[in-house]
Design a protein around this motif. Sequence first.
Motif, PDB file in Angstrom:
ATOM      1  N   ASP A 304       0.768  -1.275  -0.383  1.00  0.00           N
ATOM      2  CA  ASP A 304      -0.439  -0.159   0.096  1.00  0.00           C
ATOM      3  C   ASP A 304       0.990   1.464  -0.162  1.00  0.00           C
ATOM      4  O   ASP A 304       0.495   2.583   0.867  1.00  0.00           O
ATOM      5  CB  ASP A 304      -0.800   0.104   1.190  1.00  0.00           C
ATOM      6  CG  ASP A 304      -2.517  -0.800   1.184  1.00  0.00           C
ATOM      7  OD1 ASP A 304      -2.336  -1.842   0.019  1.00  0.00           O
ATOM      8  OD2 ASP A 304      -2.839  -1.405   1.666  1.00  0.00           O
ATOM      9  N   GLY A 309      -5.367   0.292  -0.237  1.00  0.00           N
ATOM     10  CA  GLY A 309      -5.965  -1.408  -1.104  1.00  0.00           C
ATOM     11  C   GLY A 309      -5.283  -2.263  -1.577  1.00  0.00           C
ATOM     12  O   GLY A 309      -5.860  -3.118  -2.042  1.00  0.00           O
ATOM     13  N   ASP A 312      -5.209  -5.481   0.413  1.00  0.00           N
ATOM     14  CA  ASP A 312      -5.992  -5.811   1.236  1.00  0.00           C
ATOM     15  C   ASP A 312      -6.690  -6.674  -0.366  1.00  0.00           C
ATOM     16  O   ASP A 312      -6.791  -7.801   0.442  1.00  0.00           O
ATOM     17  CB  ASP A 312      -7.003  -4.830   1.158  1.00  0.00           C
ATOM     18  CG  ASP A 312      -8.869  -5.535   1.729  1.00  0.00           C
ATOM     19  OD1 ASP A 312      -8.613  -6.224   2.693  1.00  0.00           O
ATOM     20  OD2 ASP A 312      -9.758  -5.646   1.374  1.00  0.00           O
TER      21      ASP A 312
END
Length: 376
Positions: A304, A309, A312
């Motif tokens: 990141d 994101g 994730d």
Amino acid sequence: MFCHNLKYAFKTMIKNKSAIIWTMLFPIALATFMYMAFGNLFEKDEMFSAIPVAVVIEADNEGFEAVIEELSKEGDDQLLKAEYMTDEEAKNAINEKSVSGIMYVGDDISLVVNESTYQNTVLKTIIAQYKKSEKVITEIAMKNPAVVSQAVKDMTGDTEYFVEKTSTDGSQDVYTTYFYAIFAMSCLFASFAATEKIAKIQANESALGMRRCLSPNSKMIVIVAEFVSMLVVQFIIEIITLIYLTALGVDFGDRYPQILVILFFGSCIGIALGTIIGSVSKWPDGMRSGICVSVSMSLSVMADLCAHGIKDAIEHTVPIINRINPAALIVDSFYALNIYDTYDRYIRNIATLGIMSVVLLVVSFLMVRRNKYASL
């Protein structure tokens, strides 16, 4: 003998200007620009506050008006910041984005919004919940206005999870993740100096390497001395960066002893990564540097550094990458430390970083030790 090697390893490390620039000055400069760019975006975009809404009364509706009044009461539980307007005033306000939406109150309740946001989702939920309980709320407002407050709380109970305030020891600012990733990048940048250091103890790389191979020093002693010197310098650099970012205003929470542990093991894995790359004697010096840059930046981007994101998304598709990506482990350690009450996830990440560092260093030592030269 070890102390002698350690002394000169420190001297050469401190004089390595490129290593200092890349591991400290560059991350500090990048963090400064990020902080200037983000400003107070978290407070504006992420933190919950009372939702500004325009209310247009088309016809009397005592029940819903009582709901609006209750949800607009100032205090910790204030959900709405309602302002009564005419239709024209309300349309101007929503066009100017001074309100999130327009509630038209009459025999029927309707909502007008310009965009889809979590605030407008809350407004829609309030109206939907009211319509389910409209008859009950209206009767209560007419017969016993004193208990409307409790009735409204019961009605909105299903939506409390949208606005419930909780406290943790750290910051939940999503923008802070970028600063976690900067620390991960800074730690991995220690690989630059490590690659150069390990290459200079190999006879086929430089005249200095030849002399060191002819010395009676054990390669293990030389490698350990170099590792310790790089680790101390890199750890000090990370501490300086932490102090600077904290003074700048970045909220890392208050668990600084645990943060220092993250930075220590992050420095270890960065140096170990550079050591394994530098141990491959068949690669030319320029190629090693390019590999260090490519690997460090790629791992940091997946953690990141450039866009929130990515980590994730990887977690939901190929989670094993996050388990072996040292940058992701460093970022996740910060996250786990600041968000969770327990240390399970934090300890798992730190243990993984430690094990990976040991494995890389042992493999590096074996690779360097096995190198043989026809002549020196």
